[in-house]
Design a protein around this motif. Structure first.
Motif: not given
Length: 811
Positions: A495-499, A532-535, A540-541
């Motif tokens: 999930d590319d969601a806010p943290l 896409r270099s998703k932070n 999360r990983l």
């Protein structure tokens, strides 16, 4: 007649008494003469020299420039010139020349001075090796006695060989071989008659007669030697006439010889042709570490792993990349201002205005004599240059009337200029930003090219080995690799969601990491998250596999785990690394999972060419240890190839290769820009940033600042290298659960639940014609100054320097 005989008898008696006294003194002095072991076992001070693996000089270290040459290799024309100038009867007398002494005495009596000496070549050898140059009776006596002793112990050719190799000839040149290169830029065997005559004229007064310091006096001395060669029968009248009519000899043209500084000309005369100063310095440190200060005198030859082609390509790529960055950020103004007197100014005054300013390769220093928006006239080293048109485009803002006076180009301004060939000259500037590039063979660790900064003469800090910097997203592949060992696979959906992490969680201030554009994708595959270099996905990983596990895992790649604290910021590259370490780590992906040790010294030779040490590196697939699963390396390579084809590395598509892989990296506030990439034959890492970390400017990401350098280098490095595809290893199973065919470890269960269902829009992102993605800097990661020294792996050396059998060094 008796009154006539008395004085004659008295003189005769005095002569007998003098001869007896001289004989007595000689008998007393002879046993006290020094041993000739220095001559019979001749070991001259030969500088340390560093070479590329293909034989090109990278650097030379030592106070005395010297090449030892055998008498058989000395051109006859030079031998004849030396004999004519110094000792015509050398092969006839026993070490002292009675006829020469008488001739010099008569000449000096007739002129009333001391214009001619009577020292033979043998006497000069005695003086150079054993005595001072003071003019006393005792010193002269010892010189004569030593000459006689030398003649009894050595042959004439051996004596002449010692003389040719030992004599000082000006400009730090010892021996005629180095002098030929210093003054004429050619090996000894290629010198002409006029050049031989000029060299032979140097021993009389090397500081006054050399063509660098005083071309006019050197020419006069040269003509004298040529006439003596004619008188001695070594050349005929026609050869003399041709030699005298020949144009002035010298390494450079007359105008440049007159204009350039002595120091500059002397340095240029023996300067290596390969831009490898950082490599040479690393090799010098290794030599001094093993041999102490004697390293500068033993004639040690270090052969590095560097190749000329790769090194020159790396140097050119880095210079171009830094220059492009510098031009994007505009002209800052002149470096300084000199006060010029009103009216006409002489070249001497302009030279004084330039002061101690130095050139840096093609960035030349000049002083402005006239300036307008249409034209700028500058002076440098005896040359007046006009710059107009496109040559003023970069500096135009500082030529305008509204430009600040402190930054405006005006009379007396010290500026940089560059020769563009057919396009003329342009005004440029010295970049402030730094960069580094390292490439190596991923299978052996042999370094192919290393450039530690923009210009070694300006900054000797080696950013490849010494600069501890944050790697940003270029570190993510190591976290992803760790995740593959925890049952993740490229098709895993995260999930590319806010943290948000409150102060109670972080222990200090709240942390709310973001993606570059502030937007979030939602469900996304692990593969595409890296592309896409998703932070958010990286964090999360790391949460899933735990920071402690990741910290231990990255040690397999050669990283110092202590410099990567086990916090979630590790997922965004918040630790510190050097380009040397990054290349070591990426080599594991490139070679299929083996840990290699980069090394830069291939062999070390002594002055006679014997191998003292040789590096025997661990080789991937043979002696190197396997540190990650072959399947892991294949999957990571597959994902990083996608980075190049449709992600943050799409600029590299200009290389038109499918076997390249890599990852960009950009840190908070655009402080560090990275690109680390490879193909199966070459790993290369490029970095850009300021030595004292600060913002490089918005948009200066790894893809914009570092990747172009990498591309330019790899274009040359892979020019003749065929594309290589990596075969699919055993133990992988395929699945289309993520919307495309992908692979996972066969022994792992394919994760289906509770993975969210893949929406249609996510499948579309896998299309080959998807738009390139621009990577962004990370958020809330403080920059780290490059203050720590990195220990570069060293060669282990055999203890005895005299060891004749090559020593195999296993790493």
């Amino acid at each position: 007649m008796r009154w006539v005989l008395y004085p004659i008898a008295a003189l005769f008696a005095l002569a007998i008494l003098g001869a007896a006294t001289l004989a007595a003194v000689s008998l007393y002095a002879w046993p006290n003469l020094p041993s000739l072991e220095t001559l019979t076992d001749y070991r001259p001070r030969i500088p340390l020299r560093v070479y590329t693996s293909d034989g090109h000089l990278l650097g030379e270290f030592g106070e005395e420039r010297r090449d030892v040459v055998r008498i058989a290799d000395v051109p006859p024309v030079l031998k004849q010139a030396i004999l004519a100038a110094e000792d015509e009867r050398f092969y006839e007398h026993p070490g002292i020349d009675i006829f020469g002494i008488a001739r010099a005495a008569l000449a000096n009596l007739s002129t009333g001075g001391r214009g001619q000496g009577a020292s033979t070549i043998t006497m000069q050898v005695a003086r150079n090796f054993f005595l001072s140059r003071e003019k006393t009776f005792n010193r002269k006596l010892y010189e004569i006695l030593l000459a006689l002793k030398i003649e009894r112990s050595l042959s004439k050719d051996q004596i002449l060989e010692l003389y040719i190799n030992q004599i000082y000839l000006g400009q730090r040149a010892y021996g005629f071989s180095v002098a030929a290169r210093t003054y004429f830029g050619k090996p000894l065997e290629e010198i002409t008659l006029p050049e031989a005559a000029m060299l032979a004229g140097l021993p009389k007064a090397p500081s006054a007669f050399n063509p660098v310091v005083n071309p006019a006096r050197a020419a006069v001395r040269q003509q004298y030697v040529l006439r003596r060669m004619k008188e001695a029968g070594f050349i005929d009248a026609a050869a003399l006439e041709d030699a005298l009519a020949a144009p002035p000899v010298g390494r450079e043209g007359a105008a440049r010889t007159a204009a350039a500084s002595v120091e500059e000309r002397a340095d240029n005369a023996y300067r290596p042709t390969v831009h490898g100063d950082y490599v040479a310095e690393m090799a010098r440190q290794i030599a001094v570490e093993q041999f102490g200060e004697q390293a500068y005198e033993l004639g040690i030859r270090i052969v590095t792993t560097i190749t000329r082609k790769d090194q020159e390509a790396a140097y050119a790529a880095l210079r171009e990349g830094v220059t492009d960055y510098d031009r994007r950020h505009g002209y800052r103004g002149p470096e300084a201002f000199a006060t010029l007197p009103e009216g006409a100014v002489s070249d001497e005054q302009l030279d004084e205005a330039l002061g101690e300013s130095h050139d840096y390769d093609d960035l030349l220093v000049a002083v402005v004599t006239e300036a307008s928006t249409k034209e700028v006239k500058v002076y440098r080293r005896g040359e007046h240059i006009r710059i107009a048109g496109s040559g003023l485009r970069f500096a135009a803002p500082m030529l305008a009337a509204k430009a600040p006076q402190s930054r405006r180009i005006r009379r007396g301004a010290i500026v940089r200029i560059r020769d563009l060939g057919d396009k003329g000259w342009e005004i440029t500037q010295l970049p402030q930003v730094q960069s580094a590039l390292l490439s190596l063979d991923p299978n052996t660790g042999a370094v192919l090219a290393l450039v530690g900064g923009f210009d070694f003469a300006r900054s000797k800090f080696n950013h490849v080995t010494q600069a501890q910097r944050q790697p940003g997203s270029s570190f993510k592949p190591f976290i992803y690799s760790a995740a593959l060992e925890r049952e993740f696979w490229p098709g895993s959906i995260l999930d590319d969601a806010p943290l948000y992490f409150p102060p109670g969680t972080t222990g200090s201030q709240a942390w709310e990491p973001k993606n570059y554009d502030g937007r979030f994708t939602g469900p996304i595959t692990m593969r595409d998250a890296l592309v896409r270099s998703k932070n958010m996905v990286s964090i999360r990983l790391l949460q899933a596999i735990t920071p402690g596990y990741a910290q231990d895992y990255i040690g397999r790649f050669g990283f110092d785990s202590a410099k990567h604290p086990p916090y979630l910021t590790m997922a965004l590259g918040a630790g510190t690394v050097t380009p040397w370490e990054m290349a070591t780590g990426y080599a594991v992906f490139a070679n299929g999972g083996y840990r290699i040790e980069p090394y830069i010294v291939k062999e070390i030779h002594d002055a006679e060419g014997r191998v003292l040490a040789r590096t025997d590196p661990p080789v991937a697939g043979e002696s190197a240890p396997r540190v990650i699963d072959e399947r892991n390396a294949w999957l990571m390579d597959s994902m990083m190839r996608d980075v190049m084809s449709r992600g943050t590395g799409t600029r590299a598509r200009t290389l038109k290769r499918s076997d390249i892989a890599g990852k960009t990296g950009t840190t908070n506030d655009y402080v560090d820009a990275w690109f680390a990439g490879y193909n199966p034959d070459v790993v290369a890492v490029s970095w850009m940033g300021f030595s004292q970390p600060r913002n490089m400017g918005r948009g200066e990401t790894g893809g914009a600042a570092a990747l172009p350098i990498w591309i330019d280098y790899m274009r040359a490095a892979l020019e003749s290298s065929p594309q290589r595809e990596r075969p699919l290893p055993q133990g992988l199973s395929s699945s289309r659960a993520s919307g495309r065919t992908d692979y996972y470890y066969a022994e792992n269960p394919l994760p289906v639940a509770p993975t969210p269902e893949v929406p249609d829009w996510l499948r579309e992102m896998f299309a080959s014609d998807s738009q390139p993605v621009q990577e962004a800097p990370q958020e809330a990661i403080p920059p780290v100054a490059p203050a720590q020294q990195v220990q570069v792996p060293r060669m282990q050396m055999p203890a005895p320097v005299e060891e004749r059998t090559p020593v195999i060094i296993r790493r």
